[in-house]
Design a protein around this motif. Structure first.
Motif, PDB file in Angstrom:
ATOM      1  N   GLY A 100       4.902   5.920   2.146  1.00 40.57           N
ATOM      2  CA  GLY A 100       4.957   7.094   1.276  1.00 40.57           C
ATOM      3  C   GLY A 100       4.379   6.879  -0.104  1.00 40.57           C
ATOM      4  N   VAL A 101       4.329   5.628  -0.546  1.00 44.59           N
ATOM      5  CA  VAL A 101       3.787   5.355  -1.890  1.00 44.59           C
ATOM      6  C   VAL A 101       2.535   4.490  -1.841  1.00 44.59           C
ATOM      7  CG1 VAL A 101       6.008   5.621  -3.060  1.00 44.59           C
ATOM      8  CG2 VAL A 101       5.289   3.348  -2.294  1.00 44.59           C
ATOM      9  N   TYR A 102       2.090   4.118  -0.659  1.00 37.99           N
ATOM     10  CA  TYR A 102       0.955   3.189  -0.545  1.00 37.99           C
ATOM     11  C   TYR A 102      -0.255   3.664  -1.345  1.00 37.99           C
ATOM     12  CZ  TYR A 102      -2.564   0.129   1.520  1.00 37.99           C
ATOM     13  OH  TYR A 102      -3.569  -0.791   1.693  1.00 37.99           O
ATOM     14  N   TYR A 103      -0.637   4.926  -1.196  1.00 39.62           N
ATOM     15  CA  TYR A 103      -1.795   5.431  -1.926  1.00 39.62           C
ATOM     16  C   TYR A 103      -1.417   6.012  -3.286  1.00 39.62           C
ATOM     17  CZ  TYR A 103      -4.609   4.606   2.188  1.00 39.62           C
ATOM     18  OH  TYR A 103      -5.268   3.988   3.237  1.00 39.62           O
ATOM     19  N   ARG A 104      -0.161   5.816  -3.672  1.00 37.36           N
ATOM     20  CA  ARG A 104       0.309   6.274  -4.977  1.00 37.36           C
ATOM     21  C   ARG A 104       0.890   5.105  -5.776  1.00 37.36           C
ATOM     22  NH1 ARG A 104       4.330   9.322  -2.750  1.00 37.36           N
ATOM     23  NH2 ARG A 104       5.291   9.465  -4.780  1.00 37.36           N
ATOM     24  N   ILE A 105       0.306   3.913  -5.593  1.00 32.75           N
ATOM     25  CA  ILE A 105       0.833   2.713  -6.249  1.00 32.75           C
ATOM     26  C   ILE A 105       0.794   2.847  -7.770  1.00 32.75           C
ATOM     27  CG2 ILE A 105      -1.362   1.457  -6.131  1.00 32.75           C
ATOM     28  CD1 ILE A 105       2.149  -0.098  -5.859  1.00 32.75           C
ATOM     29  N   PRO A 136       2.323   1.536  10.952  1.00 31.95           N
ATOM     30  CA  PRO A 136       1.853   0.712   9.839  1.00 31.95           C
ATOM     31  C   PRO A 136       2.463  -0.675   9.823  1.00 31.95           C
ATOM     32  CG  PRO A 136       3.460   2.308   9.081  1.00 31.95           C
ATOM     33  CD  PRO A 136       3.206   2.606  10.526  1.00 31.95           C
ATOM     34  N   ALA A 137       1.669  -1.616   9.395  1.00 35.21           N
ATOM     35  CA  ALA A 137       2.135  -2.964   9.117  1.00 35.21           C
ATOM     36  C   ALA A 137       1.574  -3.330   7.755  1.00 35.21           C
ATOM     37  CB  ALA A 137       1.647  -3.937  10.180  1.00 35.21           C
ATOM     38  N   LEU A 138       2.458  -3.551   6.786  1.00 35.51           N
ATOM     39  CA  LEU A 138       2.031  -3.919   5.447  1.00 35.51           C
ATOM     40  C   LEU A 138       2.039  -5.435   5.350  1.00 35.51           C
ATOM     41  CD1 LEU A 138       4.102  -1.299   3.443  1.00 35.51           C
ATOM     42  CD2 LEU A 138       1.702  -1.149   4.095  1.00 35.51           C
ATOM     43  N   ARG A 139       0.961  -5.984   4.808  1.00 37.05           N
ATOM     44  CA  ARG A 139       0.834  -7.436   4.732  1.00 37.05           C
ATOM     45  C   ARG A 139       0.426  -7.826   3.320  1.00 37.05           C
ATOM     46  NH1 ARG A 139      -3.680 -10.924   5.579  1.00 37.05           N
ATOM     47  NH2 ARG A 139      -4.951  -9.135   6.110  1.00 37.05           N
ATOM     48  N   TRP A 140       1.048  -8.901   2.801  1.00 38.44           N
ATOM     49  CA  TRP A 140       0.633  -9.432   1.506  1.00 38.44           C
ATOM     50  C   TRP A 140      -0.746 -10.056   1.639  1.00 38.44           C
ATOM     51  CZ3 TRP A 140       6.096 -11.617   1.372  1.00 38.44           C
ATOM     52  CH2 TRP A 140       6.941 -10.758   0.660  1.00 38.44           C
ATOM     53  N   VAL A 141      -1.578  -9.790   0.644  1.00 37.10           N
ATOM     54  CA  VAL A 141      -2.923 -10.343   0.602  1.00 37.10           C
ATOM     55  C   VAL A 141      -3.203 -10.838  -0.818  1.00 37.10           C
ATOM     56  CG1 VAL A 141      -3.843  -8.926   2.490  1.00 37.10           C
ATOM     57  CG2 VAL A 141      -3.903  -8.036   0.148  1.00 37.10           C
ATOM     58  N   VAL A 142      -4.306 -11.533  -0.976  1.00 37.34           N
ATOM     59  CA  VAL A 142      -4.716 -12.015  -2.295  1.00 37.34           C
ATOM     60  C   VAL A 142      -4.912 -10.815  -3.222  1.00 37.34           C
ATOM     61  CG1 VAL A 142      -6.539 -13.225  -3.563  1.00 37.34           C
ATOM     62  CG2 VAL A 142      -5.870 -14.013  -1.291  1.00 37.34           C
ATOM     63  N   PRO A 143      -4.402 -10.868  -4.458  1.00 37.47           N
ATOM     64  CA  PRO A 143      -4.652  -9.772  -5.396  1.00 37.47           C
ATOM     65  C   PRO A 143      -6.134  -9.419  -5.445  1.00 37.47           C
ATOM     66  CG  PRO A 143      -3.021 -11.240  -6.326  1.00 37.47           C
ATOM     67  CD  PRO A 143      -3.512 -11.884  -5.043  1.00 37.47           C
TER      68      PRO A 143
END
Length: 196
Positions: A100-105, A136-143
């Motif tokens: 819900g906030v992914y594109y509203r970070i 969806p699967a959210l994954r941490w990535v390099v900044p």
């Protein structure tokens, strides 16, 4: 014990979160969002603060998605219900990430700074990527490889009354130089000084 040790060392805060009903404190559990768990979280923090009354060490609560403090409003509610000025915030916007906030970070970051302001004690730096389509699967990535708006994040951090530590975390060792360079470049683009 952490608060008492921090007091002896002259530190300003310790970091924690409300935890989970699961064996692991960072895993989801069906009871994490019940009224009973919320009350237990509030009471546990009150007890920690009562047990360390007189200490100047603050308790920086960090939001993590699988737990009941997983959005800015939950942070505010927790601080109000605990009712102690030593309850502060460890800010990590990616830990509040959901579809819900992914594109509203950027909105999420702005909301965090509007609600928490000077109560932010410490900040984490990560980035998140939405990997799949319908499930969806959210994954941490390099900044820099995800959705996190570092220019806005660093600008807000720089406007606080004193410098806050920003810790890059949860990366393989070999990716830290790339992450550090990205954050430094983002800071340079918006005129934010990073102290080492």
């Amino acid at each position: 014990e952490m608060v008492e040790a921090a007091d002896r060392l002259g530190l300003r805060f310790v970091v924690s979160h409300t935890g989970s009903c699961d064996v692991s404190p960072t895993r989801p559990h069906r009871d994490n969002w019940t009224r009973e768990t919320w009350k237990a979280s509030v009471e546990a923090i009150k007890q920690i603060l009562r047990d360390t009354s007189g200490s100047k060490v603050n308790l920086g609560i960090e939001a993590i998605n699988p737990c009941n403090i997983n959005n800015p409003r939950a942070h505010v509610r927790l601080r109000e219900e605990v009712g102690d000025p030593r309850v502060k915030v460890t800010l990590d916007p990616t830990n509040m990430m959901n579809t819900g906030v992914y594109y509203r970070i950027t909105e999420l970051i702005n909301e965090c700074f509007a609600l928490f302001g000077e109560d932010i004690q410490y900040a984490h730096g990560k980035d998140v990527l939405w990997e799949y389509e319908m499930l969806p699967a959210l994954r941490w990535v390099v900044p820099g490889k995800g959705i996190m708006d570092y220019e806005v994040y660093l600008t807000h951090l720089s406007r606080l009354k004193y410098s806050r530590p920003l810790l890059l975390e949860f990366l393989p060792v070999e990716q830290y130089p790339e992450a550090k360079k990205f954050v430094e470049d983002a800071a340079a683009r918006v005129g934010v000084k990073i102290y080492r």
